[in-house]
Design a protein around this motif. Sequence first.
Motif, PDB file in Angstrom:
ATOM      1  N   GLY A 212       2.016   4.465  31.752  1.00  6.93           N
ATOM      2  CA  GLY A 212       3.274   3.722  31.753  1.00  6.93           C
ATOM      3  C   GLY A 212       4.489   4.631  31.725  1.00  6.93           C
ATOM      4  O   GLY A 212       5.627   4.167  31.594  1.00  6.93           O
TER       5      GLY A 212
ATOM      6  N   GLU B  73      -1.731  -2.475  33.051  1.00  8.44           N
ATOM      7  CA  GLU B  73      -0.603  -2.443  32.101  1.00  8.44           C
ATOM      8  C   GLU B  73      -0.583  -1.041  31.510  1.00  8.44           C
ATOM      9  O   GLU B  73      -1.562  -0.313  31.632  1.00  8.44           O
ATOM     10  CB  GLU B  73      -0.806  -3.484  30.998  1.00  8.44           C
ATOM     11  CG  GLU B  73      -2.076  -3.202  30.197  1.00  8.44           C
ATOM     12  CD  GLU B  73      -2.414  -4.294  29.191  1.00  8.44           C
ATOM     13  OE1 GLU B  73      -1.723  -5.318  29.162  1.00  8.44           O
ATOM     14  OE2 GLU B  73      -3.384  -4.078  28.439  1.00  8.44           O
ATOM     15  N   PRO B  74       0.507  -0.651  30.891  1.00  5.29           N
ATOM     16  CA  PRO B  74       0.552   0.706  30.330  1.00  5.29           C
ATOM     17  C   PRO B  74      -0.681   0.982  29.483  1.00  5.29           C
ATOM     18  O   PRO B  74      -1.005   0.195  28.591  1.00  5.29           O
ATOM     19  CB  PRO B  74       1.842   0.702  29.500  1.00  5.29           C
ATOM     20  CG  PRO B  74       2.735  -0.257  30.240  1.00  5.29           C
ATOM     21  CD  PRO B  74       1.811  -1.316  30.765  1.00  5.29           C
TER      22      PRO B  74
ATOM     23  N   PRO C  32       6.840   4.040  35.873  1.00  2.00           N
ATOM     24  CA  PRO C  32       6.557   2.608  35.985  1.00  2.00           C
ATOM     25  C   PRO C  32       6.253   2.152  37.412  1.00  2.00           C
ATOM     26  O   PRO C  32       6.988   2.489  38.347  1.00  2.00           O
ATOM     27  CB  PRO C  32       7.862   1.963  35.502  1.00  2.00           C
ATOM     28  CG  PRO C  32       8.928   2.969  35.758  1.00  2.00           C
ATOM     29  CD  PRO C  32       8.277   4.323  35.726  1.00  2.00           C
TER      30      PRO C  32
END
Lengths: 358, 358, 358, 358
Positions: free
Chosen positions: A50, A12-13, A53
Amino acid sequence: MSKMMKATIFVEPGRIALDDRPIPDIGPLDALIRITTTTICGTDIHIMKGEYPVAPGLIIGHEPVGVIDKLGSAVTGYQEGQRVIVGAITPCGWSNASLSGHHAQCGRAAPHGYEAIGGWRFGNTIDGCQAEFLHVPDAMANLAPIPDDLSDEQVLMCPDIMSTGFSGAESGNIRIGDTVAVFAQGPIGLCATGGARLMGASQIIAVETVPERMQAAQEMGADVVVDFHKEDAVEAIRRITNGRGVDVAIEALGLQQTFEAALRVLRPGGVLSSLGVYSGDLQIPLDAFAAGLGDHTIRTTLCPGGKERMRRLMNIVASNRLDTTRLVTHRYRLDDIEKAYELFAEQSDGVLKIAITP
Amino acid sequence: MSKMMKATIFVEPGRIALDDRPIPDIGPLDALIRITTTTICGTDIHIMKGEYPVAPGLIIGHEPVGVIDKLGSAVTGYQEGQRVIVGAITPCGWSNASLSGHHAQCGRAAPHGYEAIGGWRFGNTIDGCQAEFLHVPDAMANLAPIPDDLSDEQVLMCPDIMSTGFSGAESGNIRIGDTVAVFAQGPIGLCATGGARLMGASQIIAVETVPERMQAAQEMGADVVVDFHKEDAVEAIRRITNGRGVDVAIEALGLQQTFEAALRVLRPGGVLSSLGVYSGDLQIPLDAFAAGLGDHTIRTTLCPGGKERMRRLMNIVASNRLDTTRLVTHRYRLDDIEKAYELFAEQSDGVLKIAITP
Amino acid sequence: MSKMMKATIFVEPGRIALDDRPIPDIGPLDALIRITTTTICGTDIHIMKGEYPVAPGLIIGHEPVGVIDKLGSAVTGYQEGQRVIVGAITPCGWSNASLSGHHAQCGRAAPHGYEAIGGWRFGNTIDGCQAEFLHVPDAMANLAPIPDDLSDEQVLMCPDIMSTGFSGAESGNIRIGDTVAVFAQGPIGLCATGGARLMGASQIIAVETVPERMQAAQEMGADVVVDFHKEDAVEAIRRITNGRGVDVAIEALGLQQTFEAALRVLRPGGVLSSLGVYSGDLQIPLDAFAAGLGDHTIRTTLCPGGKERMRRLMNIVASNRLDTTRLVTHRYRLDDIEKAYELFAEQSDGVLKIAITP
Amino acid sequence: MSKMMKATIFVEPGRIALDDRPIPDIGPLDALIRITTTTICGTDIHIMKGEYPVAPGLIIGHEPVGVIDKLGSAVTGYQEGQRVIVGAITPCGWSNASLSGHHAQCGRAAPHGYEAIGGWRFGNTIDGCQAEFLHVPDAMANLAPIPDDLSDEQVLMCPDIMSTGFSGAESGNIRIGDTVAVFAQGPIGLCATGGARLMGASQIIAVETVPERMQAAQEMGADVVVDFHKEDAVEAIRRITNGRGVDVAIEALGLQQTFEAALRVLRPGGVLSSLGVYSGDLQIPLDAFAAGLGDHTIRTTLCPGGKERMRRLMNIVASNRLDTTRLVTHRYRLDDIEKAYELFAEQSDGVLKIAITP
């Protein structure tokens, strides 16, 4: 049940993690590579944060050095056990874009054969190479055998760093006797400097402020290094060129500031060759653009890929035209890749590139 | 005491006027031309309005057709009485820029030989041709004899309109079978359309909204004309090209809106060939630029000049490849040039180009 | 047991024959095409006569128009029943030559990826298309869907004649306003003339003596046609160009005489673009070559192939830029192909190209 | 009465002689240069022997280094006393050829502006520089100021040897990673080797047999030197390149044998860049030319001239990219030039280039 392998995952970011994944299956046109060395790219940091993406769960990394583990049923011309590299960009060869020479914009699945950035698949739209094994699509267009006498680290810069950096010089159409400015001397900017030198520029002005990178710039071929914290880079370059400006300016960072400075230092009719990955709209100042009447060219280039490009770059290495092992400042095991990311993201300890070995 | 002539003078922003001026003296490398036909350019309107600054008192105009009246003592290869045109851009031939082929950026007097827009002198930095006589510098590089069977009006578009318009196609490197979009169909855009046709584009999409210009676009070679008041031009072009985009987009207006649209309709790896004279900073939207990874080229071109360019353009006219007399919609005497400016500035009465005869 | 099909076989020097052959099996990357129209090339006559050696028993022909009958298991992006053409040259896309853009010299199986004339396989090194069915290798690089509104005959010239002819103009780098000479106006020379016109040449001088071909040359875009039986072609072209010579000379026959004449009519710095298939050593006369100091370029080009090339050529047809149906002067059934060969070899009855339909 | 100077005269085939001549007068566009250093070219030997015909009584030599003694009345931008070089080729800048970038084929006086070899005037069609003074035509296009810190011998190779040698690499369009063969390692071949290195070739194979020249080849950048007396050069190059051949072959001698060998070692699609001055017709063997189907390019280049070219070459010297002083093996006074010719014609004593000082 599939065998498992270790792989670096975008979670995830803000977070990547080493995890277990099944060793990939391959189709008739593909190959499976056992990774022996890989590295982390600035773009991977953008992905981790992030800013660029990608799908959560994707294996990241796009600079593979390895050994052929398995070949698809329709692949000919290679043998298992062969050492190979694969470019960060993996054109299929047969899309309309590829057949036109626009390999990096290869639209394999697009009906008209073009897709923006379509050639960049590893660690972007399909699993990448910061893992024990890598699934390589369109193997015959992309597997590039490594000459026996070259080590993994000697060719580690070929898949992305050298290919991108050199393309900055190539897209600028540098000619013997040109004056060239290169903005930013990270790994890609350093290879742009090296590329400008290889193409016959007679004066190469690098712009940087980190001492280790200023030093590396000189080793890669810069004649002058401007420290932009000590003086305005545009003014310095105008002074150094006696007001003439440069024939070619290479942008290797991806910021408005460097893009604009690159335009401002060009002589009329010059070329701004842009390599940076930008994260916002760009502005072209009217005066620097001579109101559209200065015969300027602005050209962006995504890393050229494919096995022929890799062959050429390895020839440069093999013939000692440019030593890029100098860019490998740190070495980590794949097991410790999270620490390597941390170091690389912070750009601490004079890091340029980190060799990762499973 | 010098003899006097009538000449069109830039007086102050908002005002041009016909006035009396001495017929110019010439130096050894120069020529004096008696003007037989000239015309008004969109750039002259910018000058009149003060949007493009020139010195008050300057004679304006840069599209001369005439007869050699006098030759400098060092000029060979011509005779008085010969009919000639001279390009809007008058390179000297021997500056470093000129010797490099960058004639429009000719820095005649600059120590390093380059000067932005330096090749454009008539009606910009020296007296121009909306007058009875014109002083031509560097005559041997610039006087282009008119083939006997061509009328003044047949070659009137060569000095600027055709040369600039065609260069939009040339700088785009249009190839046989390319799809091309041309934004705006004023005189230059129309010639860009004609140039795209001449270079082998297989689909030419013109963008315009003025009915007379939409009609002219088809006559000059457009396959489709998009009325941007009826539909979004970018969407229309994407639809017409089945989502592929165009290989080359030519900007022929000089606005952010058309510049941006031109970028948005390009396929990856395409070329934006820009002809417009901009009056403000430009923005490159991140998405249209694929974050700098789309292998885009943006190239601006100032009207190519010099006698060889004029010779080639007149050959196009002589061989009936493109009829540009169709662009001459109005005719005025030099005595009435102020009225001609008014009409042209208002773009009323379907005006495209106005032939002015002393 | 395989189903059988009719096919045109090279039997021995001097003899081709229609015979029965098994309909080919295809591999995972291939396609099987049911031929709907094909034609005979001048090269096929060389083959028939034994002047260009191929293996006895080979099916000849390399200009296929047809319908997809079967697709290999790894082929995506096409459907059975689709109408397609395939270029005479079938690059694989992934050889080093192909990845470098040298599709016609594609060395699919060569270790270094280059093979002279390697891209020409149909009717040369593998079975060709003068048959009911055709096995197409590397289908994804080579199958080019035909736009619905184009007939077989409209696209019949694309696989070889237009592609080769146009490449004569393209390799000559013809620019707007160039003067061009084209030696010989057979089908390929006629398309070279058409290509020169498409690229913006302002004066095209064709050289021919057969009345039907002289007539066709004018229809394809020649401004002047020199009958080399009535006057010396070199002298005529020097006269027509006022002693200047041409910018580009295209050789489209394959003889010492035309090659030499093409060189002799070039202005200094000009390009000789050679399309002919030669059958003996060539001589470059010292004087015509300015002792090696005339900045001449001699460039040979083998027919460009691949689906993207075919797409572009069909776009030219679709947009009515050049009508090549005019070249189809005769029509035969495949059953009568031996008679068609006879007619074509004799160049009787004003024949240009013969459409063959199974 | 004019002042007199010493000058080297072509007397008759087989004989040059030092004689007294009037110091030339100059016109408004010209300059008078006092020669400080010059040298003898292989072409001068051809002239001496009568193999390249010039008018008896002509002063020969075309490689001038000197000081501006007098400037024509229309010349601006220079000062008397300034150190300058002038290229062997002196384009006017304003002929149609020059304006098109074909400076070496400049047809100053030709009605259409092109003349084969027209840019080479010194010691060919007007008096040359093996004298105390030199009349330079079109001074503003040709006088190139020498940077203060460069000696005469450092820039002595620029007017011809470097310019010609480098152009062999440039006309070959050498790209990063190319394999290049250079046939013959006289002064021009050595600079071609240096140029190939400057442009990024990764493998440079020089062909020579004279030990001093083989040694010099390595110093100028060759990776391998093939002694054509010990092995067949074509076979050796095929072996060294593993049967692939070279991307670019440079001919730097002017013989059928080297021309043919250069063609034979090319990979399909390669470029033969020819620099030699030939003295007889050339033959292109059918097999080496792939019958005209190998996508070969043969390009000849005459030494590029003009002040901008000289500026660029001096920049290469100033930035230490290539040291050509190594080529100056002997030094003579102008008074002894006849002995220098003898030595140079015999190629004895390991001579490469001889510096001549008045």
